[in-house]
Scaffold this motif. Structure first.
Motif, PDB file in Angstrom:
ATOM      1  N   THR A  82       4.762  -1.383  -1.103  1.00 39.56           N
ATOM      2  CA  THR A  82       5.142  -1.070   0.268  1.00 39.56           C
ATOM      3  C   THR A  82       3.999  -0.345   0.950  1.00 39.56           C
ATOM      4  OG1 THR A  82       6.115   1.043  -0.410  1.00 39.56           O
ATOM      5  CG2 THR A  82       7.580  -0.864  -0.333  1.00 39.56           C
ATOM      6  N   VAL A  83       4.096  -0.225   2.261  1.00 37.64           N
ATOM      7  CA  VAL A  83       3.084   0.479   3.037  1.00 37.64           C
ATOM      8  C   VAL A  83       2.929   1.901   2.489  1.00 37.64           C
ATOM      9  CG1 VAL A  83       2.553   1.445   5.309  1.00 37.64           C
ATOM     10  CG2 VAL A  83       3.440  -0.893   5.119  1.00 37.64           C
ATOM     11  N   GLY A  84       1.672   2.288   2.291  1.00 44.82           N
ATOM     12  CA  GLY A  84       1.376   3.611   1.750  1.00 44.82           C
ATOM     13  C   GLY A  84       1.016   3.612   0.282  1.00 44.82           C
ATOM     14  N   ASP A  85       1.291   2.507  -0.440  1.00 45.68           N
ATOM     15  CA  ASP A  85       0.946   2.449  -1.861  1.00 45.68           C
ATOM     16  C   ASP A  85      -0.567   2.353  -2.051  1.00 45.68           C
ATOM     17  OD1 ASP A  85       3.560   2.585  -2.647  1.00 45.68           O
ATOM     18  OD2 ASP A  85       3.802   0.447  -3.040  1.00 45.68           O
ATOM     19  N   HIS A  86      -1.037   2.956  -3.140  1.00 42.48           N
ATOM     20  CA  HIS A  86      -2.459   2.921  -3.498  1.00 42.48           C
ATOM     21  C   HIS A  86      -2.680   1.773  -4.484  1.00 42.48           C
ATOM     22  CE1 HIS A  86      -3.012   7.500  -2.541  1.00 42.48           C
ATOM     23  NE2 HIS A  86      -2.534   6.803  -1.526  1.00 42.48           N
ATOM     24  N   VAL A  87      -3.563   0.834  -4.142  1.00 42.87           N
ATOM     25  CA  VAL A  87      -3.768  -0.352  -4.978  1.00 42.87           C
ATOM     26  C   VAL A  87      -5.256  -0.676  -5.111  1.00 42.87           C
ATOM     27  CG1 VAL A  87      -1.539  -1.336  -4.296  1.00 42.87           C
ATOM     28  CG2 VAL A  87      -3.607  -1.966  -3.025  1.00 42.87           C
ATOM     29  N   PHE A  88      -5.554  -1.515  -6.107  1.00 44.63           N
ATOM     30  CA  PHE A  88      -6.875  -2.115  -6.234  1.00 44.63           C
ATOM     31  C   PHE A  88      -6.682  -3.581  -6.550  1.00 44.63           C
ATOM     32  CE2 PHE A  88      -5.601  -1.291 -10.470  1.00 44.63           C
ATOM     33  CZ  PHE A  88      -6.455  -1.882 -11.397  1.00 44.63           C
ATOM     34  N   GLY A  89      -7.646  -4.403  -6.128  1.00 45.69           N
ATOM     35  CA  GLY A  89      -7.460  -5.819  -6.365  1.00 45.69           C
ATOM     36  C   GLY A  89      -8.558  -6.669  -5.767  1.00 45.69           C
ATOM     37  N   GLU A  90      -8.235  -7.958  -5.590  1.00 47.08           N
ATOM     38  CA  GLU A  90      -9.215  -8.945  -5.124  1.00 47.08           C
ATOM     39  C   GLU A  90      -8.726  -9.576  -3.828  1.00 47.08           C
ATOM     40  OE1 GLU A  90     -11.595 -12.319  -7.419  1.00 47.08           O
ATOM     41  OE2 GLU A  90      -9.557 -12.942  -6.926  1.00 47.08           O
ATOM     42  N   GLY A  91      -9.665  -9.776  -2.916  1.00 49.42           N
ATOM     43  CA  GLY A  91      -9.344 -10.434  -1.659  1.00 49.42           C
ATOM     44  C   GLY A  91     -10.578 -11.079  -1.070  1.00 49.42           C
ATOM     45  N   ALA A 103      -4.466 -10.525  -4.703  1.00 51.59           N
ATOM     46  CA  ALA A 103      -4.017 -10.051  -6.018  1.00 51.59           C
ATOM     47  C   ALA A 103      -4.288  -8.559  -6.076  1.00 51.59           C
ATOM     48  CB  ALA A 103      -4.760 -10.774  -7.138  1.00 51.59           C
ATOM     49  N   TRP A 104      -3.351  -7.811  -6.645  1.00 47.03           N
ATOM     50  CA  TRP A 104      -3.512  -6.361  -6.656  1.00 47.03           C
ATOM     51  C   TRP A 104      -2.645  -5.751  -7.743  1.00 47.03           C
ATOM     52  CZ3 TRP A 104      -0.981  -9.240  -3.047  1.00 47.03           C
ATOM     53  CH2 TRP A 104       0.404  -9.083  -2.997  1.00 47.03           C
ATOM     54  N   ALA A 105      -2.953  -4.480  -8.032  1.00 48.70           N
ATOM     55  CA  ALA A 105      -2.135  -3.672  -8.933  1.00 48.70           C
ATOM     56  C   ALA A 105      -2.194  -2.238  -8.429  1.00 48.70           C
ATOM     57  CB  ALA A 105      -2.645  -3.758 -10.370  1.00 48.70           C
ATOM     58  N   ARG A 106      -1.198  -1.455  -8.805  1.00 47.00           N
ATOM     59  CA  ARG A 106      -1.208  -0.050  -8.409  1.00 47.00           C
ATOM     60  C   ARG A 106      -2.327   0.690  -9.143  1.00 47.00           C
ATOM     61  NH1 ARG A 106       3.671   1.324  -5.878  1.00 47.00           N
ATOM     62  NH2 ARG A 106       5.296  -0.274  -6.101  1.00 47.00           N
ATOM     63  N   LEU A 107      -2.898   1.692  -8.485  1.00 46.14           N
ATOM     64  CA  LEU A 107      -3.925   2.495  -9.120  1.00 46.14           C
ATOM     65  C   LEU A 107      -3.337   3.267 -10.301  1.00 46.14           C
ATOM     66  CD1 LEU A 107      -5.936   1.986  -6.760  1.00 46.14           C
ATOM     67  CD2 LEU A 107      -6.465   4.426  -6.847  1.00 46.14           C
ATOM     68  N   PRO A 108      -3.931   3.146 -11.475  1.00 45.07           N
ATOM     69  CA  PRO A 108      -3.487   3.984 -12.596  1.00 45.07           C
ATOM     70  C   PRO A 108      -3.696   5.464 -12.270  1.00 45.07           C
ATOM     71  CG  PRO A 108      -4.830   2.155 -13.373  1.00 45.07           C
ATOM     72  CD  PRO A 108      -4.963   2.191 -11.884  1.00 45.07           C
ATOM     73  N   GLN A 109      -2.857   6.302 -12.801  1.00 41.94           N
ATOM     74  CA  GLN A 109      -2.940   7.734 -12.530  1.00 41.94           C
ATOM     75  C   GLN A 109      -4.306   8.280 -12.953  1.00 41.94           C
ATOM     76  OE1 GLN A 109       0.259   9.946 -14.260  1.00 41.94           O
ATOM     77  NE2 GLN A 109      -0.280  11.861 -13.254  1.00 41.94           N
ATOM     78  N   GLY A 110      -4.900   9.075 -12.072  1.00 45.05           N
ATOM     79  CA  GLY A 110      -6.179   9.712 -12.373  1.00 45.05           C
ATOM     80  C   GLY A 110      -7.396   8.904 -11.976  1.00 45.05           C
TER      81      GLY A 110
END
Length: 297
Positions: A82-91, A103-110
């Motif tokens: 959802t809006v506000g989530d921290h993610v990393f991925g490819e675009g 394609a994306w995934a949530r940022l792992p903690q830390g």
């Protein structure tokens, strides 16, 4: 928004920071406010007009595939973030203030945004070529040019799978390779014998394109046990050139798992503002990177 773009193929000087319209996500996509973007060799290869068969582009074109940031728009059919989530991925066109990710995934903690931006393409590549070269637990893998982003990922993923890795790199990066669990030696004159003294080679990866394909075939005894991601002439020796990406969602899931378990860490060697994209490409093309280079927004 600000975006790095080029209107003709050529050297780093064709890159310009321009004002551009903001992109918006389509079905199954998200848009992020980019906080960092990964710098990959494919970025400058495309800028030069290489590998267009595998990656066709239309000029003028943006730059960049990998990014990390904050979701600010969600496309139709997306319900996992959802809006506000921290993610990393490819675009696409990720050297920009806003970018669309497929394609994306949530940022792992830390994990910081700068660190996260350096993972997607290199982890996908590392997972793919380890699989393609067919190396298994208990065997020994040679990684030629092992200190960059893909090499850093290969060494750690292989170690997690019970594979012994011998890595070659410059003298300044020997301790870095050892810190990632590799047996390390320098390239240059006599490197083949130095590798042989470290162990029998079951498979080999050419990560730097430094003209060593013949020697890697010699060390493994079989061109099918060698994969290159950097030498377009590799097929002349019967060696596969791996340039077509596999499943990025699967790679991001595995990357997040490895990072969360403390099994994968790729340091950021240097970061650059968008206005210095040309300098980032110059440094990337020069090689000898320890870890990753990233753009910051």
């Amino acid at each position: 928004m600000k975006k790095v773009s080029f209107a003709e193929f050529g050297g780093p000087d064709v890159l310009h920071l321009i004002d551009a319209e903001e992109p918006h996500p389509g079905p199954g996509q998200v848009r992020i406010a980019v906080l960092a973007a990964g710098v990959n060799p494919v970025d400058w290869r495309l800028r030069e007009g290489q590998i267009l068969g595998a990656h066709p582009i239309e000029l003028p074109a943006g730059v960049g595939l990998d990014a990390a940031g904050v979701v600010d728009e969600v496309g139709e059919g997306v319900d996992a973030v959802t809006v506000g989530d921290h993610v990393f991925g490819e675009g696409t066109d990720t050297y920009a203030e806003f970018a669309v990710l497929s394609a994306w995934a949530r940022l792992p903690q830390g994990l910081t945004f700068e660190e996260a931006a350096g993972y997607p393409s290199v982890v996908e590549t590392a997972l793919r070529i380890i699989r393609q070269v067919g190396v298994r637990s208990g065997q020994t893998l040679l990684a030629s040019g092992a200190s960059g982003g893909v090499g850093s990922a290969v060494l750690q993923i292989a170690r997690d799978r019970g594979i012994t890795v011998i890595g070659t790199a410059g003298a300044a990066n020997q301790d870095y390779l050892r810190s990632l669990g590799a047996l390390a030696t320098t390239y240059g004159e006599g490197w083949v014998e130095r590798v042989r003294r470290l162990g029998r080679i079951d498979a080999a990866l050419d990560l730097a394109g430094s003209g060593v394909i013949r020697e890697l075939v010699e060390l493994t005894g079989d061109p099918q046990k060698v994969i290159s991601i950097a030498d377009l002439g590799a097929p002349e020796f019967g060696v596969r050139f791996s340039g077509v990406a596999g499943s990025m969602p699967e790679a991001l899931t595995e990357a997040a798992d490895l990072i969360s378990r403390g099994k994968l860490h790729i340091p950021v060697e240097k970061s650059y503002p968008l206005a210095e994209a040309a300098a980032a490409h110059i440094d990337s093309q020069a090689g000898h990177t320890r870890g990753r280079r990233v753009m910051v927004v």
